[in-house]
Scaffold this active site. Structure first.
Site, short mmCIF file in Angstrom:
data_model
loop_
_atom_site.label_atom_id
_atom_site.label_comp_id
_atom_site.label_asym_id
_atom_site.label_seq_id
_atom_site.Cartn_x
_atom_site.Cartn_y
_atom_site.Cartn_z
N PRO A 257 0.96 -1.22 0.17
CA PRO A 257 0.02 -0.06 0.07
C PRO A 257 1.03 1.27 0.12
O PRO A 257 0.74 2.24 1.13
CB PRO A 257 -0.91 -0.14 1.32
CG PRO A 257 0.10 -0.85 2.27
CD PRO A 257 0.87 -1.89 1.26
N CYS A 258 1.45 1.56 -1.20
CA CYS A 258 2.33 2.84 -1.09
C CYS A 258 1.64 4.12 -0.78
O CYS A 258 2.13 5.05 -0.75
CB CYS A 258 2.90 2.63 -2.51
SG CYS A 258 1.82 2.68 -3.87
N TYR A 259 0.16 4.10 -1.24
CA TYR A 259 -0.51 5.25 -1.03
C TYR A 259 -0.65 5.58 0.34
O TYR A 259 -0.97 6.56 0.90
CB TYR A 259 -1.99 4.97 -1.66
CG TYR A 259 -2.52 3.98 -0.96
CD1 TYR A 259 -2.55 2.50 -1.35
CD2 TYR A 259 -3.54 4.03 0.28
CE1 TYR A 259 -3.43 1.56 -0.84
CE2 TYR A 259 -4.16 2.99 0.88
CZ TYR A 259 -4.09 1.79 0.27
OH TYR A 259 -4.81 0.78 0.92
#
Length: 106
Positions: free
Chosen positions: A55-57
């Site tokens: 989940p780079c966000y």
DNA sequence: CTGGTGACCGCTT
DNA sequence: AAAGCGGCCACCA
């Protein structure tokens, strides 16, 4: 896999980010081993080999603002995803005071 | 093969 | 107190 040992740690740390929380590049780098890898963290997420598992966000800069080079359909997309998890925003930046991933370093 | 860059942060002066 | 610089990894030309 001698190459990418640091990257593996970075990805592992990002995967440990809980739902509804956000972590900073520096914090991820510090948890990965060295704070100076903050830049490497950005590059590692730039590669984003597994966007579904990583989940780079949920990773934002110390300013609480998402990266301008976000490639998930627009910078707004990241903010929308974080809002969907219950993360509050202040003037367009994440409320790090209450949503920053409070994780202690081993 | 070498040089430079990139979604950044902390430390030093 | 504020401002500026360097640093680490991997990939591209």
């Amino acid at each position: 896999m001698a190459d990418g040992e640091v990257f593996s740690k970075i990805y592992d740390v990002v995967r440990q980010i809980p739902y509804g929380k956000v972590a900073t590049y520096g914090q991820v780098a510090e948890l990965a081993g060295n704070k100076r890898w903050a830049r490497v963290v950005g590059y590692a997420l730039h590669l984003n080999p597994d966007p579904e598992g990583i989940p780079c966000y949920r990773v934002v800069n110390k300013a609480g603002n998402a990266s301008s080079a976000f490639a998930f359909g627009g910078i707004n997309r990241q903010i929308e995803l974080l809002k969907a998890e219950g993360v509050q925003f202040i003037d367009g930046h994440v409320d790090m005071e209450h949503f920053r991933w409070n994780r202690h370093i081993f």
